[in-house]
Motif scaffolding. Sequence first.
Motif, short mmCIF file in Angstrom:
data_model
loop_
_atom_site.label_atom_id
_atom_site.label_comp_id
_atom_site.label_asym_id
_atom_site.label_seq_id
_atom_site.Cartn_x
_atom_site.Cartn_y
_atom_site.Cartn_z
N ILE A 37 0.88 -1.09 0.02
CA ILE A 37 -0.02 0.06 0.00
C ILE A 37 0.78 1.28 0.01
O ILE A 37 0.44 2.21 -0.54
CB ILE A 37 -0.84 -0.04 1.18
CG1 ILE A 37 -2.01 -1.03 1.18
CG2 ILE A 37 -1.72 1.36 1.28
CD1 ILE A 37 -3.09 -1.29 2.07
N GLU A 41 0.31 3.99 -2.75
CA GLU A 41 0.09 5.40 -2.40
C GLU A 41 1.37 6.28 -2.79
O GLU A 41 1.01 7.52 -3.58
CB GLU A 41 -0.16 5.56 -1.02
CG GLU A 41 -1.53 5.10 -0.73
CD GLU A 41 -1.63 4.89 1.01
OE1 GLU A 41 -0.53 5.59 1.84
OE2 GLU A 41 -2.57 4.64 1.63
N LEU A 86 -7.67 -3.73 -5.91
CA LEU A 86 -8.49 -2.40 -5.34
C LEU A 86 -7.57 -1.58 -4.88
O LEU A 86 -7.89 -0.29 -4.89
CB LEU A 86 -9.22 -3.41 -4.30
CG LEU A 86 -10.11 -2.62 -3.48
CD1 LEU A 86 -11.17 -1.86 -4.41
CD2 LEU A 86 -10.81 -3.41 -2.38
N ASN A 87 -6.36 -1.69 -4.33
CA ASN A 87 -5.35 -0.74 -3.97
C ASN A 87 -5.19 0.03 -4.86
O ASN A 87 -5.33 1.41 -4.76
CB ASN A 87 -4.04 -1.35 -3.64
CG ASN A 87 -4.08 -2.29 -2.16
OD1 ASN A 87 -4.96 -2.22 -1.52
ND2 ASN A 87 -3.15 -3.05 -1.99
N ILE A 89 -7.07 0.89 -7.78
CA ILE A 89 -8.19 1.48 -8.27
C ILE A 89 -8.45 2.56 -7.12
O ILE A 89 -8.70 3.87 -7.32
CB ILE A 89 -9.35 0.80 -8.31
CG1 ILE A 89 -9.40 -0.07 -9.66
CG2 ILE A 89 -10.74 1.39 -8.56
CD1 ILE A 89 -10.14 -1.35 -9.67
N SER A 90 -8.28 2.33 -5.87
CA SER A 90 -8.39 3.22 -4.76
C SER A 90 -7.64 4.40 -4.73
O SER A 90 -8.27 5.52 -4.85
CB SER A 90 -8.36 2.49 -3.53
OG SER A 90 -8.86 3.50 -2.30
N ALA A 91 -6.19 4.10 -4.99
CA ALA A 91 -5.27 5.17 -4.83
C ALA A 91 -5.24 6.17 -6.35
O ALA A 91 -5.26 7.41 -6.06
CB ALA A 91 -3.99 4.72 -4.80
N THR A 93 -7.91 6.66 -7.85
CA THR A 93 -9.38 7.27 -8.34
C THR A 93 -9.83 8.14 -7.01
O THR A 93 -10.87 8.19 -6.77
CB THR A 93 -10.74 6.15 -8.57
OG1 THR A 93 -10.71 5.29 -7.55
CG2 THR A 93 -10.02 5.59 -9.96
N ASN A 94 -8.87 8.40 -6.19
CA ASN A 94 -9.10 9.21 -4.98
C ASN A 94 -9.94 10.42 -5.46
O ASN A 94 -9.61 10.98 -6.40
CB ASN A 94 -7.67 9.58 -4.38
CG ASN A 94 -8.03 10.45 -3.26
OD1 ASN A 94 -8.84 11.36 -3.11
ND2 ASN A 94 -7.33 10.11 -1.95
N ARG A 104 -10.60 6.74 -16.41
CA ARG A 104 -9.92 5.47 -15.90
C ARG A 104 -10.39 4.47 -16.88
O ARG A 104 -11.31 4.09 -17.33
CB ARG A 104 -10.69 5.35 -14.73
CG ARG A 104 -10.51 6.51 -13.57
CD ARG A 104 -11.04 6.37 -12.44
NE ARG A 104 -12.66 6.34 -12.40
CZ ARG A 104 -13.33 7.54 -12.33
NH1 ARG A 104 -12.80 8.57 -12.50
NH2 ARG A 104 -14.61 7.32 -12.70
N HIS A 106 -9.07 0.27 -16.77
CA HIS A 106 -8.34 -0.86 -15.90
C HIS A 106 -8.31 -2.13 -16.63
O HIS A 106 -9.39 -2.75 -17.13
CB HIS A 106 -9.13 -1.33 -14.58
CG HIS A 106 -8.44 -2.24 -13.61
ND1 HIS A 106 -7.45 -1.94 -13.01
CD2 HIS A 106 -8.90 -3.37 -13.53
CE1 HIS A 106 -7.07 -3.01 -12.27
NE2 HIS A 106 -8.16 -4.05 -12.53
#
Length: 121
Positions: A37, A41, A86-87, A89-91, A93-94, A104, A106
């Motif tokens: 993570i 980040e 998921l990490n 996509i989350s980072a 698409t903050n 986006r 993927h």
Amino acid sequence: MDALVAAGASKVYAGARTPSSVKNSHAVPIELDITNIAQVEAAASTCRDVTLLINNAGILMNSPMLVENSPSAMRKEFDVNVFGTLNMISAFTNPCRQWRPGDREHVIDHELDHLAVYRHV
């Protein structure tokens, strides 16, 4: 990556666990293990100009379900293919990032271990 540049990408980042393994002259190598993570980040922070995310990270242990090491193999597959994805996509698409609809993308390709992201200007 050459296709991204040919399509108009002004910059292409290539994330890899070993950045020196990125041999494409169009790429800006970054250290990235999608199950880490802190590295995810850091990549999202470094690559703030990204508008398209292509995630090629994937693993297939090809382990039968009911053998001694199957839980370990399945855990490793899920860590990369599900939670690592998921990490990313989350980072990337903050809500604080400036994205336009449709920016986006993927894609998972289990043959490669690189992540490529680019900005089309």
